[in-house]
Design an enzyme around this catalytic site. Structure first.
Site, PDB file in Angstrom:
ATOM      1  N   GLU A 153      44.019  -4.902  12.468  1.00 52.74           N
ATOM      2  CA  GLU A 153      42.705  -4.641  11.845  1.00 52.74           C
ATOM      3  C   GLU A 153      42.180  -5.859  11.082  1.00 52.74           C
ATOM      4  OE1 GLU A 153      41.280  -2.142  12.940  1.00 52.74           O
ATOM      5  OE2 GLU A 153      43.008  -1.037  13.673  1.00 52.74           O
ATOM      6  N   HIS A 187      40.504  -8.158  13.351  1.00 50.79           N
ATOM      7  CA  HIS A 187      39.111  -7.772  13.643  1.00 50.79           C
ATOM      8  C   HIS A 187      38.162  -8.381  12.612  1.00 50.79           C
ATOM      9  CE1 HIS A 187      39.141  -5.043  17.007  1.00 50.79           C
ATOM     10  NE2 HIS A 187      40.042  -4.243  16.479  1.00 50.79           N
TER      11      HIS A 187
HETATM   12 ZN    ZN Z   1      41.170  -2.755  17.407  1.00 49.16          ZN
END
Ligand code: ZN
Length: 170
Positions: free
Chosen positions: A134, A137
């Site tokens: 995450e 990201h």
């Molecule tokens: Zn993802």
């Protein structure tokens, strides 16, 4: 509460680098709630704000079976990585594709909560993988970036083909 649209690879907005959250206010709380609702609706275990086109450093995760242990990370940051681990990963922004990625086995990280607390903690296993995925990201990085060029090419071809098929639907 609202379900947000999840961007799909190769959408260039997935490459945006998210900005730190400066003040945890009602707007940020609303975004976090909407992100949780979206993640649950899409049956994901993690979601970063970048995936819903909000370039702020916010991540939501829930690894529990009953989906009742939400973890909201504001401005998460990894401070230490140790060991290596390979795990099969998927991503709501890369539907129907799973592959093995090598990441740190255990991490130390910190984040802020919605109530302005600074938490310093460490973890390993699935949560460590999820936090790394995450935070990537938020930096505009996807798990498929770790694949070999050949595998990425194959994936790109598959997605191009799907897009063509979708365009033919009248
Ligand atoms: Zn993802």
């Amino acid at each position: 509460m609202a379900i947000l649209e999840v961007l799909h690879f190769p959408d260039p907005r997935l490459r945006n680098k998210a900005d730190p959250v400066e003040k945890i206010d009602a707007d940020i709380k609303q975004i976090a709630e909407n992100m949780l609702e979206t993640m649950y609706a899409e049956s994901g275990i993690g979601l970063a704000a970048t995936q819903v086109n909000i370039p702020k450093r916010i991540v939501v995760i829930d690894l529990s079976e009953e989906k009742n242990e939400p973890l909201i990370l504001i401005n998460p940051e990894i401070t230490k990585r140790e060991g290596t681990e390979t795990m099969r990963e998927g991503c709501l922004s890369v539907p129907d594709y799973y592959d093995t990625v090598e990441r740190a086995e255990s991490i130390e990280f910190n984040y802020e909560t919605l109530s302005n607390e600074l938490i310093k903690t460490n973890t390993d296993g699935l949560l460590a993988v999820c936090v790394q995925h995450e935070i990537d990201h938020l930096d505009g990085k996807l798990f498929i970036d770790y694949l070999s060029p050949l595998k990425r090419q194959r994936l790109k071809k598959k997605i191009d083909k799907q897009e063509k098929l979708q365009q033919n639907v009248l």
